[in-house]
Structure formats: structure tokens, C-alpha cells
Design a protein around this motif. Structure first.
Motif, short mmCIF file in Angstrom:
data_model
loop_
_atom_site.label_atom_id
_atom_site.label_comp_id
_atom_site.label_asym_id
_atom_site.label_seq_id
_atom_site.Cartn_x
_atom_site.Cartn_y
_atom_site.Cartn_z
N VAL A 1 66.87 46.84 27.81
CA VAL A 1 67.35 45.54 27.98
C VAL A 1 68.18 44.97 29.22
O VAL A 1 68.04 44.22 29.90
N ALA A 2 69.04 45.90 29.21
CA ALA A 2 70.33 45.72 30.26
C ALA A 2 70.93 47.08 30.91
O ALA A 2 70.89 48.00 30.08
N PRO A 3 71.36 47.16 32.14
CA PRO A 3 71.21 46.10 33.08
C PRO A 3 69.74 46.27 33.65
O PRO A 3 69.38 47.09 33.74
N ALA A 4 69.48 44.89 34.20
CA ALA A 4 68.16 44.80 34.56
C ALA A 4 68.09 45.05 36.03
O ALA A 4 69.02 45.35 36.82
N THR A 5 66.82 45.07 36.78
CA THR A 5 66.80 45.02 38.19
C THR A 5 67.30 44.04 38.74
O THR A 5 67.27 43.12 38.25
N PHE B 1 70.73 44.56 39.28
CA PHE B 1 72.22 44.82 38.98
C PHE B 1 72.87 45.67 40.14
O PHE B 1 71.94 46.79 40.56
N THR C 1 79.50 48.68 33.14
CA THR C 1 78.50 47.98 32.66
C THR C 1 78.27 48.48 31.21
O THR C 1 78.61 49.60 30.89
N VAL D 1 74.78 49.62 29.03
CA VAL D 1 73.22 49.88 28.87
C VAL D 1 72.94 49.61 27.42
O VAL D 1 73.48 50.26 26.70
N TRP E 1 69.49 48.64 25.04
CA TRP E 1 68.14 48.72 24.48
C TRP E 1 67.77 48.51 22.99
O TRP E 1 68.65 48.33 22.44
N TYR F 1 64.41 49.98 34.67
CA TYR F 1 64.98 49.16 35.75
C TYR F 1 65.43 49.72 36.62
O TYR F 1 65.99 50.97 36.72
N ILE G 1 68.57 49.82 39.41
CA ILE G 1 69.71 49.35 39.57
C ILE G 1 70.21 49.67 41.26
O ILE G 1 69.75 50.88 41.57
#
Length: 249
Positions: free
Chosen positions: A38-42, A44, A58, A60, A62, A146, A148
């Protein structure tokens, strides 16, 4: 007596069949749904700050993976890989049994460096999560990924050389390159007749020298190291072992 023996044999047979059936009927663990990153997304992007190693960099996040079969603990690993390599050589940078992993600046910096991404350079990194079950780490499911961008900083002492034999003379240091695998510093550099020394953090508080032009023991606050012939040299230093080598190329 005969009837008693027959009853026991029948009971044992029924128990054996019952146990066999329960093992055979038990459903094996199988994949159902992979975790979803889910995060961090492309998009970032972060330049990691050496002065704030304990700050949160950050998280991470999911969605949980799903498995069919006997309930068991699901383990998750966060992986880094060079962007565009399709995770040909992924590096596990964290593990968890939860659905997230917090990274401080220092932890994320170490993750980037340990994955082979150089300091002071913005690197594109593919991130994904893999789930496994059981103690053997079997039945693997990989998430989406993703991309980053991180710029790490060196997480090791800053050693350099300075002296009349170096391109910048006694005015400023030329930084040495650090090798994570060998834990040594090195540089290939054009030198002129003169001398040089190793020093830490661009200051004279900690410096090493030697009388030998070809290498050997490093001496704390020792003599200037001589260079008698101009040329290209490879200099390698191990500040843990207090040894160095000099090779004219």
C-alpha cells in the motif's frame, strides 16, 4: 475371552482408520491471496538526513496475505531491489508478522546501503513484500511493487587523504571510498612527488601516517607518507587492522 480379544482388535482397527482419515483429510496450506503493498507508493522520494537517524522516515504498509488450510503464523519480509531488475537479486531489509514496518532514517539508510545503493546518489529502488507460512518459510506469495527514490548517506567514518602529493595539496581532503564487504577504504588517484596522510572527518584530531611508501602499519599521528614518483596509485587502508597498501598502476 475370545470375544474380548476380537473387540480389542476391532477397536484398534477403527482408531487406526480414524487417525489415518484425519491426517489425509487435513487440508494442506495453500496460497489464496498475496499481500498487497500500500505504501510508500511510486513517487516517494527522500534524501536521508544523517543528523536525524532516529526520526521516522517512512512506514511500509501492506494488506495481509490469505492462505487456505490449517491456520498458522504468516511471516512477511520487505525486499529492496534495483529498479527494473524484476527482483533478480532482492535483499530482505526487514521482517514482520504484522502488516506494516516503521523505518527510522537510520534503519532506512542501512537498508539502502546493505542493498548496494551508494551514498550521496539518488537511487531508484523497487520495494515489495513477500509472505511465507510456517517455520520453514514455505508457500511464498509476493506482493505488487512500487518504485521509490532514496539518497542515503555514508554510515561509516569519513576517511580521506591530504597532502602535497594529492591533487588538492594540504588545503583539503580527498575522500576515500568505503567497501561494505571488506570494511576497507580505497582510492585510485593521480599523485605527484610529495607526501600525504590519512585523516578522519577532515580534521587533524585523528590522523595516521607511516615512513613506508609501499604500505604496512599505520601509525597514529605518524610521519608523512612519501610519494617519490608521479603516477596513478591505488591506495587501500584498513583502519581496524591499522594496515595500508600502495600500488603504482
Amino acid at each position: 475371552m475370545k470375544n474380548t480379544i476380537k473387540f480389542l482388535i476391532a477397536f484398534i482397527s477403527m482408531a487406526t482408520v480414524s487417525c489415518t482419515d484425519s491426517v489425509e483429510d487435513r487440508e494442506a496450506v495453500a496460497t489464496n491471496a498475496a499481500p498487497v503493498l500500500v505504501a510508500p507508493a511510486t513517487g516517494f522520494t527522500l534524501v536521508l538526513d544523517k543528523t536525524k537517524p532516529n526520526d521516522l522516515a517512512t512506514t511500509v504498509v501492506w494488506n495481509y496475505a490469505a492462505y487456505n488450510g490449517t491456520a498458522t503464523v504468516v511471516n512477511y519480509s520487505v525486499e529492496f531491489a534495483a529498479a527494473g531488475t524484476k527482483f533478480a537479486s532482492p535483499v530482505v531489509v526487514a521482517t514482520s508478522t504484522d502488516r506494516f514496518k516503521n523505518f527510522t532514517v537510520g534503519e532506512l539508510n542501512a537498508a539502502a546501503l546493505n542493498s548496494g545503493f551508494p551514498p550521496f546518489v539518488e537511487s531508484s529502488i523497487d520495494v515489495r513484500v513477500k509472505s511465507t507460512v510456517g517455520t520453514t518459510g514455505s508457500v511464498v506469495q509476493a506482493s505488487n511493487f512500487y518504485t521509490i527514490k532514496l539518497t542515503p548517506y555514508p554510515a561509516w567514518p569519513d576517511w580521506g587523504i591530504i597532502g602535497s602529493a594529492t591533487p588538492t595539496g594540504w588545503d583539503s581532503d580527498t575522500n576515500l571510498n568505503y567497501d561494505l564487504n571488506t570494511k576497507t577504504y580505497s582510492i585510485t588517484i593521480n599523485m605527484v612527488p610529495g607526501a600525504y596522510k590519512f585523516r578522519l572527518d577532515d580534521g587533524w584530531g585523528t590522523n595516521y601516517g607511516s615512513n613506508s611508501a609501499t604500505g604496512g602499519d599505520l601509525v597514529l599521528k605518524g610521519a608523512d607518507i612519501p610519494i617519490t614518483v608521479a603516477g596513478t596509485y591505488k591506495i587501500t587502508a584498513d583502519f581496524n587492522a591499522k594496515k595500508y597498501t600502495v600500488t603504482k598502476l
